[in-house]
Design a protein around this motif. Structure first.
Motif: not given
Length: 446
Positions: A155-171, A203-205, A207-212
């Motif tokens: 539906e929205d390919a940007l969600r692919i990046m959002r998945a990694v971004r949320f995982s980095a923001q929240l750990g 937002k990803l880099i 975040s508290p986990h840029p290494e994600y």
């Protein structure tokens, strides 16, 4: 029953809509953040009322996305987005639904949202509506798509990046089926605009986990949005100063720097030119001669490709260019370096150098740390004594030269000012108007 503190304005909007006989809930990220004990940036409201019905209930509204069912309700200069429950029709470009169908069913609306932690709704009367087990996923610290992940990402390919971004923001970890779908569909990111990718990357880099960003590499995301980083992940650094390959060193350097956009981008790009400059000497040691200039050029290209603003591009590329610059640990050496690098970014350069060092091996670490401390101390001294480190703080201006020596505006004035600045950098006591005007006269006679 879980209770969430809704702001008064949000309560007022929800109550006004429910009193008129419709349903209304706060929904999405604001609910997730409230559960996590964070202060939400903004509050979104979803309702069974159609946009025209919402508009009829409030004095001031703005049609922000009325074709998608969104109306912004204005209360005391604050805007709140109110969106009608909807079902998205078929998607045609990994981004936009062909049509939006309004529905009176909240669950249908929650079904089309990206991740379970973002698919919860709340109002004071019904409490928390969590049909996709978002709370469970928060407890398990997992990012999981709502329903079928392949459908959500199609539906929205940007969600692919959002998945990694949320995982980095929240750990949080990304759930296995969600990961599998990312791997299969990462190439769809080609259809997403550079601006939207830029927002998620920042937002990803920061975040508290840029290494994600490592996950983005492992899942095939960077191969699409920044293949230059993949080359770094595949370039070894057989050199006593290093203990990681180029990519892992980059991730460690981002972790070692403050969560500031310019700093983290500088660490991301400071060695991006290394894969193209690697040579091996007769002892098998790797060298990367000239990599700062190559990294600066590549960094500029990538930042432009991702549509960053000129100010950010200028600051980041200068920091990349000088990240390896040897500053002589003397007052004069530091003043010279400030002029060369730029007064505006010199304090950032010291942070870049520190993060770079902390991501290296322990070889000569003590000497490197002492050297950087000396330079930082000298810089503090120069600043506190208000020593001249730019044309701005020079005791004479171009206008003074024009009046004193009858000079015409132009290149010559710049040349004379540069000469005077050189003198003052060598000897700050000469930064006196009379002294400099005399020197300008002498220089012009020559």
């Amino acid at each position: 029953m879980m209770e969430i503190q809704l702001p008064e304005q949000v309560k007022y909007i929800i109550n006004t809509i429910t009193k008129a006989g419709y349903e209304a809930y706060a929904v999405g990220g604001c609910i997730r953040d409230s559960i996590l004990g964070r202060v939400p940036d903004d509050w979104d409201i979803t309702t069974s009322a159609a946009p025209t019905q919402v508009k009829a209930l409030f004095k001031r509204t703005i049609d922000t996305g009325i074709q998608h069912g969104t109306v912004t309700v204005m209360l005391d200069k604050e805007g709140y987005e109110v969106t009608t429950y909807r079902i998205d029709g078929e998607y045609e470009d990994s981004r936009h639904p062909k049509e939006v169908i309004f529905t009176a069913n909240l669950i249908e609306d929650l079904k089309r949202r990206d991740f379970t932690i973002n698919a919860m709704a709340y109002n004071d009367e019904a409490g928390l509506v969590d049909v996709f087990e978002g709370i469970k996923d928060i407890d398990r610290k997992v990012i999981r798509c709502v329903g079928n992940p392949k459908e959500r990402f199609s539906e929205d390919a940007l969600r692919i990046m959002r998945a990694v971004r949320f995982s980095a923001q929240l750990g949080y970890a990304i759930e296995e089926q969600t990961k599998k779908a990312i791997r299969q569909l990462a190439s769809n990111l080609k259809q997403i605009s550079a601006e939207r990718i830029q927002v998620e990357l920042v937002k990803l880099i920061t975040s508290p986990h840029p290494e994600y960003l490592r996950s983005a590499y492992e899942l095939g995301i960077t191969k699409v949005i920044m293949p230059e980083f993949d080359a770094c992940m595949n370039t070894e650094q057989n050199n006593p100063h290093h203990c990681y390959n180029v990519g892992e060193h980059t991730l460690a350097a981002m972790q070692a720097s403050a969560p500031d956009k310019v700093l983290r981008l500088s660490m991301l790009f400071h060695d991006i030119g290394k894969p193209g400059t690697v040579t091996t000497d007769e002892s098998g040691i790797h060298h990367f001669h000239g990599h700062p200039a190559v990294s600066e050029e590549m960094g500029r290209k990538i930042l432009r490709r991702l549509k960053f603003d000129n100010h950010t591009i200028d600051q980041v590329t200068r920091l990349v260019k000088y990240h390896d610059y040897k500053v002589e640990p003397s007052e004069r050496g530091v003043r010279r370096a400030v002029i060369k690098v730029g007064e505006d970014i010199f304090p950032l350069l010291l942070q870049v150098k520190k993060a770079d060092m902390e991501a290296q091996s322990t070889y000569q670490r003590k000497e490197k740390e002492e050297n950087l401390q000396d330079i930082s101390r000298l810089y503090e001294q120069i600043i506190s004594q208000k020593q001249c480190v730019s044309l701005k703080s020079l005791a004479v201006s171009g206008r003074d030269l024009m009046e004193y020596a009858n000079m015409e505006p132009g290149k010559k004035i710049g040349e004379v000012l540069g000469h005077l600045l050189d003198l003052v950098v060598d000897d700050p006591s000469r930064n006196v108007k009379e002294v400099l005007l005399k020197e300008a006269e002498r220089y012009l006679k020559m």
